[in-house]
Write a protein that holds these residues in place. Structure first.
Motif, PDB file in Angstrom:
ATOM      1  N   GLN A   1       0.699  -1.161  -0.019  1.00  0.00           N
ATOM      2  CA  GLN A   1      -0.126   0.064  -0.054  1.00  0.00           C
ATOM      3  C   GLN A   1       0.798   1.364   0.021  1.00  0.00           C
ATOM      4  OE1 GLN A   1      -2.149  -0.923   3.400  1.00  0.00           O
ATOM      5  NE2 GLN A   1      -3.996  -2.212   2.224  1.00  0.00           N
ATOM      6  N   TYR A   2       1.829   1.450   0.675  1.00  0.00           N
ATOM      7  CA  TYR A   2       2.861   2.407   0.673  1.00  0.00           C
ATOM      8  C   TYR A   2       3.332   2.572  -0.691  1.00  0.00           C
ATOM      9  CZ  TYR A   2       7.126   5.325   1.500  1.00  0.00           C
ATOM     10  OH  TYR A   2       8.159   6.138   1.464  1.00  0.00           O
ATOM     11  N   GLY A   3       3.851   1.580  -1.500  1.00  0.00           N
ATOM     12  CA  GLY A   3       4.321   1.599  -2.904  1.00  0.00           C
ATOM     13  C   GLY A   3       3.361   2.291  -3.620  1.00  0.00           C
ATOM     14  N   LEU A   4       2.014   1.799  -3.538  1.00  0.00           N
ATOM     15  CA  LEU A   4       1.015   2.267  -4.446  1.00  0.00           C
ATOM     16  C   LEU A   4       0.709   3.461  -4.126  1.00  0.00           C
ATOM     17  CD1 LEU A   4      -1.327  -1.157  -4.294  1.00  0.00           C
ATOM     18  CD2 LEU A   4      -0.208  -0.124  -6.349  1.00  0.00           C
ATOM     19  N   ARG A   5       0.498   3.950  -2.856  1.00  0.00           N
ATOM     20  CA  ARG A   5       0.404   5.475  -2.597  1.00  0.00           C
ATOM     21  C   ARG A   5       1.672   6.345  -3.469  1.00  0.00           C
ATOM     22  NH1 ARG A   5      -1.154   3.442   2.284  1.00  0.00           N
ATOM     23  NH2 ARG A   5       0.780   3.839   3.199  1.00  0.00           N
ATOM     24  N   LEU A   6       2.753   5.767  -3.314  1.00  0.00           N
ATOM     25  CA  LEU A   6       4.023   6.520  -3.725  1.00  0.00           C
ATOM     26  C   LEU A   6       3.722   6.565  -5.282  1.00  0.00           C
ATOM     27  CD1 LEU A   6       6.677   7.980  -3.723  1.00  0.00           C
ATOM     28  CD2 LEU A   6       7.636   5.651  -3.805  1.00  0.00           C
ATOM     29  N   PHE A   7       3.163   5.638  -5.999  1.00  0.00           N
ATOM     30  CA  PHE A   7       3.155   5.498  -7.536  1.00  0.00           C
ATOM     31  C   PHE A   7       2.107   6.526  -7.785  1.00  0.00           C
ATOM     32  CE2 PHE A   7       4.686   0.912  -7.749  1.00  0.00           C
ATOM     33  CZ  PHE A   7       5.928   1.362  -7.912  1.00  0.00           C
ATOM     34  N   GLN A   8       0.855   6.591  -6.888  1.00  0.00           N
ATOM     35  CA  GLN A   8      -0.026   7.577  -7.314  1.00  0.00           C
ATOM     36  C   GLN A   8       0.099   9.077  -6.912  1.00  0.00           C
ATOM     37  OE1 GLN A   8      -3.252   7.467  -4.166  1.00  0.00           O
ATOM     38  NE2 GLN A   8      -4.725   7.432  -5.583  1.00  0.00           N
ATOM     39  N   GLN A   9       1.310   9.235  -6.000  1.00  0.00           N
ATOM     40  CA  GLN A   9       1.636  10.767  -5.931  1.00  0.00           C
ATOM     41  C   GLN A   9       2.605  10.926  -7.021  1.00  0.00           C
ATOM     42  OE1 GLN A   9       3.739  10.561  -1.928  1.00  0.00           O
ATOM     43  NE2 GLN A   9       1.812  10.627  -0.878  1.00  0.00           N
ATOM     44  N   LEU A  10       3.168   9.961  -7.717  1.00  0.00           N
ATOM     45  CA  LEU A  10       4.051  10.181  -8.718  1.00  0.00           C
ATOM     46  C   LEU A  10       3.370  10.185 -10.104  1.00  0.00           C
ATOM     47  CD1 LEU A  10       7.019   8.050  -8.036  1.00  0.00           C
ATOM     48  CD2 LEU A  10       6.936  10.449  -7.815  1.00  0.00           C
ATOM     49  N   ASN A  11       1.927  10.095  -9.934  1.00  0.00           N
ATOM     50  CA  ASN A  11       0.977  10.179 -11.176  1.00  0.00           C
ATOM     51  C   ASN A  11       1.407   9.151 -12.224  1.00  0.00           C
ATOM     52  OD1 ASN A  11      -1.249  11.017 -12.407  1.00  0.00           O
ATOM     53  ND2 ASN A  11      -0.179  12.384 -13.537  1.00  0.00           N
ATOM     54  N   LEU A  12       1.614   7.890 -11.700  1.00  0.00           N
ATOM     55  CA  LEU A  12       1.988   6.887 -12.699  1.00  0.00           C
ATOM     56  C   LEU A  12       1.145   5.988 -13.082  1.00  0.00           C
ATOM     57  CD1 LEU A  12       5.338   5.522 -10.821  1.00  0.00           C
ATOM     58  CD2 LEU A  12       5.187   6.963 -12.906  1.00  0.00           C
ATOM     59  N   GLN A  13       1.124   5.513 -14.245  1.00  0.00           N
ATOM     60  CA  GLN A  13      -0.053   4.466 -14.752  1.00  0.00           C
ATOM     61  C   GLN A  13       0.377   3.203 -14.354  1.00  0.00           C
ATOM     62  OE1 GLN A  13      -1.282   4.884 -18.719  1.00  0.00           O
ATOM     63  NE2 GLN A  13      -2.814   3.270 -18.576  1.00  0.00           N
ATOM     64  N   LEU A  14      -0.478   2.543 -13.853  1.00  0.00           N
ATOM     65  CA  LEU A  14      -0.059   0.890 -13.442  1.00  0.00           C
ATOM     66  C   LEU A  14      -0.866  -0.062 -14.273  1.00  0.00           C
ATOM     67  CD1 LEU A  14       0.025   1.589  -9.575  1.00  0.00           C
ATOM     68  CD2 LEU A  14       1.964   1.729 -11.142  1.00  0.00           C
ATOM     69  N   LEU A  15       0.136  -1.165 -14.463  1.00  0.00           N
ATOM     70  CA  LEU A  15      -0.532  -2.489 -14.892  1.00  0.00           C
ATOM     71  C   LEU A  15      -0.026  -3.382 -13.981  1.00  0.00           C
ATOM     72  CD1 LEU A  15      -1.993  -4.336 -16.674  1.00  0.00           C
ATOM     73  CD2 LEU A  15       0.170  -4.481 -18.043  1.00  0.00           C
ATOM     74  N   ILE A  16      -0.792  -3.886 -13.018  1.00  0.00           N
ATOM     75  CA  ILE A  16      -0.519  -4.695 -11.884  1.00  0.00           C
ATOM     76  C   ILE A  16      -1.050  -6.344 -12.106  1.00  0.00           C
ATOM     77  CG2 ILE A  16      -0.861  -5.206  -9.538  1.00  0.00           C
ATOM     78  CD1 ILE A  16      -1.181  -2.238  -9.119  1.00  0.00           C
ATOM     79  N   VAL A  17      -0.017  -7.012 -12.034  1.00  0.00           N
ATOM     80  CA  VAL A  17      -0.516  -8.568 -12.184  1.00  0.00           C
ATOM     81  C   VAL A  17      -0.270  -9.135 -10.661  1.00  0.00           C
ATOM     82  CG1 VAL A  17      -0.045 -10.772 -13.017  1.00  0.00           C
ATOM     83  CG2 VAL A  17       0.411  -8.686 -14.524  1.00  0.00           C
ATOM     84  N   THR A  18      -1.475  -9.560 -10.271  1.00  0.00           N
ATOM     85  CA  THR A  18      -1.590  -9.877  -8.857  1.00  0.00           C
ATOM     86  C   THR A  18      -2.603 -11.525  -8.832  1.00  0.00           C
ATOM     87  OG1 THR A  18      -1.553  -9.542  -6.736  1.00  0.00           O
ATOM     88  CG2 THR A  18      -3.096  -8.558  -8.081  1.00  0.00           C
ATOM     89  N   PRO A  19      -2.383 -12.262  -7.927  1.00  0.00           N
ATOM     90  CA  PRO A  19      -3.334 -13.085  -7.649  1.00  0.00           C
ATOM     91  C   PRO A  19      -4.605 -12.692  -7.012  1.00  0.00           C
ATOM     92  CG  PRO A  19      -1.230 -14.003  -6.530  1.00  0.00           C
ATOM     93  CD  PRO A  19      -1.131 -12.325  -7.067  1.00  0.00           C
TER      94      PRO A  19
END
Length: 112
Positions: free
Chosen positions: A35-53
């Motif tokens: 969640q910390y990493g996702l918040r950081l990506f959000q603050q950096l305005n990054l578009q994400l493609l996440i592969v997860t179970p």
């Protein structure tokens, strides 16, 4: 990809390409660190493609606008089912979220 979007190294432009692919990054770490990493990506305005179970979708749910479920029954024929996060939440509330990955796409693309 940079060529396709017309991006040049060192050129001054108003456009930028901010795309990150994360493949099963949340399988080993704690929910808090993910969640910390996702918040950081959000603050950096990054578009994400996440592969997860599917078991880890609760971690990314607050950070995504849509989800895609891939199902490969019998190992021969992969199918992709795309849902907005609102559609996913409706399935989750109805107790059908686990079955989404197994649902075969209807001809009209309607949810099962």
């Amino acid at each position: 990809m940079a060529y396709r979007f017309g991006l040049e190294w060192g050129a001054v432009r108003s456009r930028s390409f901010r795309f990150v692919v994360i493949d099963e990054a949340f399988g080993r770490g704690s929910d808090e660190s993910a969640q910390y990493g996702l918040r950081l990506f959000q603050q950096l305005n990054l578009q994400l493609l996440i592969v997860t179970p599917l078991q880890k979708i609760h971690i990314i749910e607050p950070f995504v606008a849509s989800v895609g479920f891939v199902h490969n029954e019998g190992g021969r024929d992969s199918r992709l089912r795309c849902l907005s996060i609102e559609e996913y939440r409706a399935h989750k509330a109805a107790g059908t979220a686990e079955g989404i990955a197994e649902a075969r796409a209807a001809g009209d693309g309607a949810a099962p």
